[in-house]
Enzyme design. Structure first.
Site, PDB file in Angstrom:
ATOM      1  N   TYR A 229       0.742  86.692  23.994  1.00 48.76           N
ATOM      2  CA  TYR A 229       2.191  86.554  23.977  1.00 48.76           C
ATOM      3  C   TYR A 229       2.460  88.032  24.431  1.00 48.76           C
ATOM      4  O   TYR A 229       2.010  89.011  23.799  1.00 48.76           O
ATOM      5  CB  TYR A 229       2.749  86.130  22.649  1.00 48.76           C
ATOM      6  CG  TYR A 229       4.125  86.340  22.773  1.00 48.76           C
ATOM      7  CD1 TYR A 229       4.904  85.633  23.598  1.00 48.76           C
ATOM      8  CD2 TYR A 229       4.824  87.459  22.054  1.00 48.76           C
ATOM      9  CE1 TYR A 229       6.361  85.553  23.470  1.00 48.76           C
ATOM     10  CE2 TYR A 229       6.239  87.281  22.064  1.00 48.76           C
ATOM     11  CZ  TYR A 229       7.214  86.469  22.824  1.00 48.76           C
ATOM     12  OH  TYR A 229       8.444  86.796  22.795  1.00 48.76           O
TER      13      TYR A 229
ATOM     14  N   ARG B 161      15.490  91.282  -1.086  1.00 55.67           N
ATOM     15  CA  ARG B 161      14.502  91.869  -0.287  1.00 55.67           C
ATOM     16  C   ARG B 161      13.165  91.209  -0.851  1.00 55.67           C
ATOM     17  O   ARG B 161      12.280  90.886  -0.087  1.00 55.67           O
ATOM     18  CB  ARG B 161      14.613  93.515  -0.079  1.00 55.67           C
ATOM     19  CG  ARG B 161      13.433  93.781   0.706  1.00 55.67           C
ATOM     20  CD  ARG B 161      13.228  95.193   1.392  1.00 55.67           C
ATOM     21  NE  ARG B 161      14.318  96.094   0.631  1.00 55.67           N
ATOM     22  CZ  ARG B 161      13.833  96.558  -0.530  1.00 55.67           C
ATOM     23  NH1 ARG B 161      12.818  96.479  -1.147  1.00 55.67           N
ATOM     24  NH2 ARG B 161      14.656  97.563  -0.918  1.00 55.67           N
TER      25      ARG B 161
ATOM     26  N   LYS C  25      11.021  79.181  17.456  1.00 55.72           N
ATOM     27  CA  LYS C  25      10.454  78.065  18.828  1.00 55.72           C
ATOM     28  C   LYS C  25      10.407  76.628  17.932  1.00 55.72           C
ATOM     29  O   LYS C  25      11.483  76.035  17.706  1.00 55.72           O
ATOM     30  CB  LYS C  25       9.069  78.349  19.306  1.00 55.72           C
ATOM     31  CG  LYS C  25       8.965  79.765  19.576  1.00 55.72           C
ATOM     32  CD  LYS C  25       9.977  80.545  20.804  1.00 55.72           C
ATOM     33  CE  LYS C  25       9.883  81.994  20.915  1.00 55.72           C
ATOM     34  NZ  LYS C  25       8.549  82.578  20.984  1.00 55.72           N
TER      35      LYS C  25
ATOM     36  N   ASP D 144      -2.005  82.718  16.087  1.00 53.30           N
ATOM     37  CA  ASP D 144      -0.561  82.553  16.193  1.00 53.30           C
ATOM     38  C   ASP D 144      -0.381  81.025  16.542  1.00 53.30           C
ATOM     39  O   ASP D 144      -0.817  80.658  17.654  1.00 53.30           O
ATOM     40  CB  ASP D 144      -0.219  83.533  17.348  1.00 53.30           C
ATOM     41  CG  ASP D 144       1.389  83.367  17.970  1.00 53.30           C
ATOM     42  OD1 ASP D 144       1.995  82.358  17.575  1.00 53.30           O
ATOM     43  OD2 ASP D 144       1.700  84.256  18.427  1.00 53.30           O
TER      44      ASP D 144
HETATM   45  C1  LIG Z   1       8.266  84.095  21.016  1.00 57.84           C
HETATM   46  C2  LIG Z   1       6.601  84.226  20.506  1.00 57.84           C
HETATM   47  C3  LIG Z   1       6.669  85.336  19.313  1.00 57.84           C
HETATM   48  C4  LIG Z   1       7.582  86.124  19.013  1.00 57.84           C
HETATM   49  O1  LIG Z   1       8.514  85.598  18.194  1.00 57.84           O
HETATM   50  P1  LIG Z   1      10.000  86.020  18.025  1.00 57.84           P
HETATM   51  O2  LIG Z   1      10.560  85.141  16.930  1.00 57.84           O
HETATM   52  O3  LIG Z   1      10.485  86.200  19.201  1.00 57.84           O
HETATM   53  O4  LIG Z   1      10.016  87.509  17.389  1.00 57.84           O
HETATM   54  C5  LIG Z   1       5.200  85.397  19.327  1.00 57.84           C
HETATM   55  N1  LIG Z   1       4.296  84.604  19.571  1.00 57.84           N
HETATM   56  C6  LIG Z   1       4.546  83.626  20.449  1.00 57.84           C
HETATM   57  C7  LIG Z   1       3.447  82.668  20.761  1.00 57.84           C
HETATM   58  C8  LIG Z   1       5.699  83.452  20.907  1.00 57.84           C
HETATM   59  O5  LIG Z   1       6.044  82.277  21.704  1.00 57.84           O
END
Ligand SMILES: *Cc1c(COP(=O)(O)O)cnc(C)c1O
Length: 383
Positions: free
Chosen positions: A97, A45, A195, A170
């Site tokens: 998001y 952890r 992603k 982000d």
């Molecule tokens: C998918 C996404 C998230 C969340 O991520 P997860 O890996 O699904 O928890 C946050 N911000 C954006 C812009 C995203 O496309």
């Protein structure tokens, strides 16, 4: 070293064996010589060698001080929110998001409120600052209408108002290939590595990169205290996927620009609006030109017949574009935000942020672009 060399070279071979592929340290604990005497690892952890390599990699890519890997994008966002305290306020981009919006809502009951605003015009920012403002949350380009905000200007304005305001970007949609927010003045960059970074639709992962030691130590404490770490195997998948990040994002951006141009030329036929920052008629094209190296792999478009039924006809008729949520993988995906990713957003709010009933979002993959255009063309001809 150029970035494309750096990403490959920062993944060191294993010093113990010379293995060129990063070993997966699938262990929860580590044998100690004497209490507290160990090789820098005591419990997974807190620290894991495979995770450390991933964290080093993203630190290099995002020009940060250090990074932390989490079990999902949202768990990394949650850790950032834990830097705040009761009565602090967040200023966030309005078409944030959906999962982040849901998480911010959850923090309301802990006395942390969020104000949402359009950040594409940073002039308005001054109207929203208050003494309580502690954190600015930027996404650019946004989902699914690809609004682009000027990171550098927002950072300058916010720090001028209060140098202690934390600015978080982000950077999921752009990836480090397209823009590096820390270089533009941000304090923290987060990624849903699910992603583009991991890039093969086979893992959930989140990454935080920070600008300085103090932020790193605070977030490291939060991560160790709450435990949402990325598992060794998933670290390995993300390291493995990241090695082709530049190849993928460049090809995806090239494909997407061609597809967006094709859709744009088909306006008046069945298509109404096309949203892609690389098109000169996109509202924030000039900011994108200034800020981004490429325009990315996401495109949205709406239909002249603005109904759910017409959109459903398209998204169920493509053969190469697979109907699925998520984005950023090698395979092209198509989705219908109004009934999929944004179905829980009330329809008036959805429409106000430009998500028409017929809006369709594409995540362009690495296939041959002519095949992709032919696929869209045959689906559109069915209308
Ligand atoms: C998918 C996404 C998230 C969340 O991520 P997860 O890996 O699904 O928890 C946050 N911000 C954006 C812009 C995203 O496309």
């Amino acid at each position: 070293m150029k970035e494309e060399t750096k990403i490959i070279q920062s993944i060191l071979s294993d010093p113990l064996t010379g293995a060129i592929s990063t070993p997966i340290y699938q262990t929860s604990t580590y044998v100690q010589e004497a209490p507290g005497i160990h090789k820098g690892f005591d419990y997974t952890r807190t620290n894991n060698p495979t995770r450390k390599i991933l964290e080093k990699l993203i630190t290099k890519l995002e020009y940060g001080y250090n990074s932390l890997a989490f079990s999902s994008g949202l768990s990394s966002i949650d850790a950032v929110l834990k830097l705040l305290k009761y009565d602090d306020e967040i200023l966030a981009i309005d078409d944030i998001y959906g999962g982040t919006f849901r998480l911010f809502n959850l923090y309301k009951k802990l006395g942390i409120n969020t104000k949402y605003l359009d950040m594409t015009n940073s002039e308005k920012l001054n109207l929203f600052f208050s003494k309580k403002t502690k954190l600015i949350w930027i996404e650019t380009p946004t989902n699914p209408t690809l609004k682009v905000s000027d990171i550098k200007e927002i950072c300058e304005k916010s720090k001028k108002f209060n140098p202690n305001i934390l600015i978080v970007v982000d950077n999921t949609f752009a990836s480090p290939v397209i823009q590096n927010p820390i270089k533009l003045g941000a304090d923290i960059v987060i990624h849903s590595a699910t992603k583009y970074l991991a890039g093969h639709s086979d893992v959930l992962a989140g990454l935080i990169t920070v600008k300085n030691k103090e932020l790193y130590e605070n977030l490291k404490y939060i991560q160790n205290a709450t435990g949402g770490v990325l598992a060794p195997m998933d670290c390995w998948l993300t390291i493995r996927g990241s090695q082709t990040l530049f190849l993928r994002v460049k090809k995806q951006s090239k494909n997407a620009l061609k597809i967006a141009s094709f859709l744009n030329e088909n306006k008046n036929n069945s298509i109404d609006k096309v949203y892609y920052p690389g098109l000169s008629n996109h509202k924030n094209h000039l900011i994108a030109l200034k800020q981004q190296k490429y325009f990315g792999g996401i495109i949205s478009f709406s239909l002249i017949n603005d109904t759910v039924e017409h959109a459903k006809k398209i998204v169920t008729s493509t053969k190469l574009f697979k109907l699925a949520e998520s984005l950023g993988g090698t395979k092209s995906l198509i989705c219908h935000p109004a009934t999929m990713t944004h179905k829980s957003t009330p329809s008036n709010i959805r429409k106000k942020s430009g998500i028409q009933d017929s809006l369709i979002r594409l995540s362009v993959g690495i296939e041959d672009v002519e095949d992709l255009i032919n696929d869209l063309n045959q689906a559109l001809s069915l209308l």
